[in-house]
Enzyme design. Structure first.
Site, PDB file in Angstrom:
ATOM      1  N   TYR A  62      -0.507  28.681  -1.577  1.00 37.32           N
ATOM      2  CA  TYR A  62       0.324  29.597  -2.356  1.00 37.32           C
ATOM      3  C   TYR A  62       0.363  29.160  -3.823  1.00 37.32           C
ATOM      4  O   TYR A  62       1.399  29.179  -4.471  1.00 37.32           O
ATOM      5  CB  TYR A  62       1.740  29.668  -1.777  1.00 37.32           C
ATOM      6  CG  TYR A  62       2.451  30.976  -2.087  1.00 37.32           C
ATOM      7  CD1 TYR A  62       2.034  32.164  -1.499  1.00 37.32           C
ATOM      8  CD2 TYR A  62       3.530  31.014  -2.957  1.00 37.32           C
ATOM      9  CE1 TYR A  62       2.682  33.362  -1.778  1.00 37.32           C
ATOM     10  CE2 TYR A  62       4.192  32.203  -3.237  1.00 37.32           C
ATOM     11  CZ  TYR A  62       3.755  33.376  -2.653  1.00 37.32           C
ATOM     12  OH  TYR A  62       4.395  34.574  -2.929  1.00 37.32           O
TER      13      TYR A  62
ATOM     14  N   HIS B 163     -14.014  31.644  -3.329  1.00 36.60           N
ATOM     15  CA  HIS B 163     -15.098  30.910  -3.988  1.00 36.60           C
ATOM     16  C   HIS B 163     -16.039  30.432  -2.891  1.00 36.60           C
ATOM     17  O   HIS B 163     -15.594  30.030  -1.813  1.00 36.60           O
ATOM     18  CB  HIS B 163     -14.518  29.740  -4.772  1.00 36.60           C
ATOM     19  CG  HIS B 163     -15.516  28.958  -5.567  1.00 36.60           C
ATOM     20  ND1 HIS B 163     -16.607  29.520  -6.180  1.00 36.60           N
ATOM     21  CD2 HIS B 163     -15.573  27.630  -5.863  1.00 36.60           C
ATOM     22  CE1 HIS B 163     -17.292  28.586  -6.820  1.00 36.60           C
ATOM     23  NE2 HIS B 163     -16.683  27.425  -6.629  1.00 36.60           N
TER      24      HIS B 163
ATOM     25  N   GLU C 133     -10.085  26.215 -37.958  1.00 35.59           N
ATOM     26  CA  GLU C 133     -11.451  26.733 -38.030  1.00 35.59           C
ATOM     27  C   GLU C 133     -12.255  26.512 -36.750  1.00 35.59           C
ATOM     28  O   GLU C 133     -13.134  27.315 -36.421  1.00 35.59           O
ATOM     29  CB  GLU C 133     -12.185  26.095 -39.222  1.00 35.59           C
ATOM     30  CG  GLU C 133     -11.533  26.362 -40.570  1.00 35.59           C
ATOM     31  CD  GLU C 133     -11.363  27.845 -40.860  1.00 35.59           C
ATOM     32  OE1 GLU C 133     -12.135  28.671 -40.331  1.00 35.59           O
ATOM     33  OE2 GLU C 133     -10.435  28.196 -41.625  1.00 35.59           O
TER      34      GLU C 133
END
Length: 337
Positions: free
Chosen positions: A33, A117, A236
């Site tokens: 869960y 998966h 940046e």
């Protein structure tokens, strides 16, 4: 140089191709869960699946949340024994022991195993009995985001595949399950456990997690070591990554480049291939080999069996990087009034 596709497009299914009544008529055990398990359980319930039970180990920290959400909580073995569909939503490393100790002794013949998966099946951590349907339903997103989109009437793409069809109904069941997650609103693409798993591991390591994190940190530290202010380097090399990737997500790379400055665009053409050159592509070849031959999974499981010392040490080292301290400071500044 032009680029061409080497394989045909994957089959794509939408809500109109899926029969929700199939999964609505099943008793479903969601084992685990966490991020994915909670989302699967909630989306299934909101799609009309009434017979859902959550399977958790004794003392699980998520038990209270599952009960608060209105689900009955049992041990993984108890939940499995009464289920037609068992959705395995715990971490990959835990599949081996969970299947051996809790699921295989209790799952009934003809039931279905659902995985988000393909790793544990692809690399033999789990070898499902021949009398079980084995299905991949892998929504492409983080659990809470999948849930948010579902509640908004939207969905995410899902990779779907059938590894084993003992009953003759695995394909229809898998599509029904994926549609109940909300994925039929976007698109359910049919593939294989191996293709999903191997490409996922490669993408995580080379781009999404490993590659991006190291590229950002290396560029950031290059500017810092050259004497530029860390805050400027952070903006940046880190902060603006989301702005650019969001634009790429919305418009594609070519569409994004059409919206950025000519300076940024021209610099990208000149410099991107220098950063991702022959050495980087050679490293990608090595990573893909380690994924395909199981070397990475063997290393993952060896560390897991030892108590994850390597994973935990690397996690601590990541927190100690300069870029983390700079980011934390700027986050504090942003909240100050």
């Amino acid at each position: 140089m032009s680029q061409t596709l080497s394989s045909p497009p994957l089959p794509v299914f939408k809500d109109k191709d899926c029969d929700l009544s199939i999964i609505r008529g099943k008793r479903v055990a969601v084992i685990g869960y966490g991020s994915q398990g909670r989302t699967h359980a909630l989306n299934l319930r909101d799609s009309g699946v009434a017979g859902i039970v959550v399977g958790l180990k004794a003392g699980s920290t998520t038990r209270a949340r599952a009960e608060t959400d209105g689900f009955s909580v049992q041990t993984a073995g108890e939940a499995t024994s009464g289920a037609d569909v068992v959705a395995v939503m715990v971490s990959d490393e835990a599949h081996r022991d969970l299947y051996r100790d809790e699921i295989e002794p209790n799952i009934r013949p003809g039931a279905a195993l659902i995985f988000a998966h393909g790793l544990s099946v692809r690399f033999g951590l789990v070898t499902p009995r021949s009398d079980l349907d084995v299905v991949l339903a892998s929504p492409k997103g983080i659990g809470p985001r999948i849930r948010d989109l579902y509640e908004a009437g939207e969905g995410v793409f899902c990779l779907f595949g059938v590894h084993q069809d003992a009953t003759g109904g695995a394909h229809a069941l898998g599509l029904s399950y994926a549609a109940a997650l909300g994925c039929g609103r976007k698109g359910i693409l049919e593939t294989t456990f191996a293709a999903e798993c191997e490409s996922d591991l490669f993408g995580e390591q080379v781009v999404l997690c490993g590659g991006v994190a190291e590229l950002i940190d290396a560029a950031f530290m290059k500017l810092v070591d050259a004497g530029y202010p860390p805050e400027v380097a952070w903006f940046e090399c880190f902060y603006e990554v989301k702005l650019v990737t969001d634009l790429m997500y919305e418009r594609g790379v070519a569409g994004a480049f059409a919206k950025i400055s000519n300076t940024a665009e021209y610099g990208a053409y000149l410099t991107g291939p220098r950063v991702i050159g022959d050495a980087a592509r050679g490293a990608m070849d090595a990573v893909l080999t380690e994924v395909r031959d199981g070397s990475f999974v063997r290393r993952l499981m060896a560390d897991y069996d030892a108590g994850s010392p390597d994973l935990l040490a690397r996690r601590r080292a990541l927190s100690d990087r300069t870029i983390e301290a700079v980011g934390a400071r700027l986050s504090r500044v942003a909240t100050e009034r």
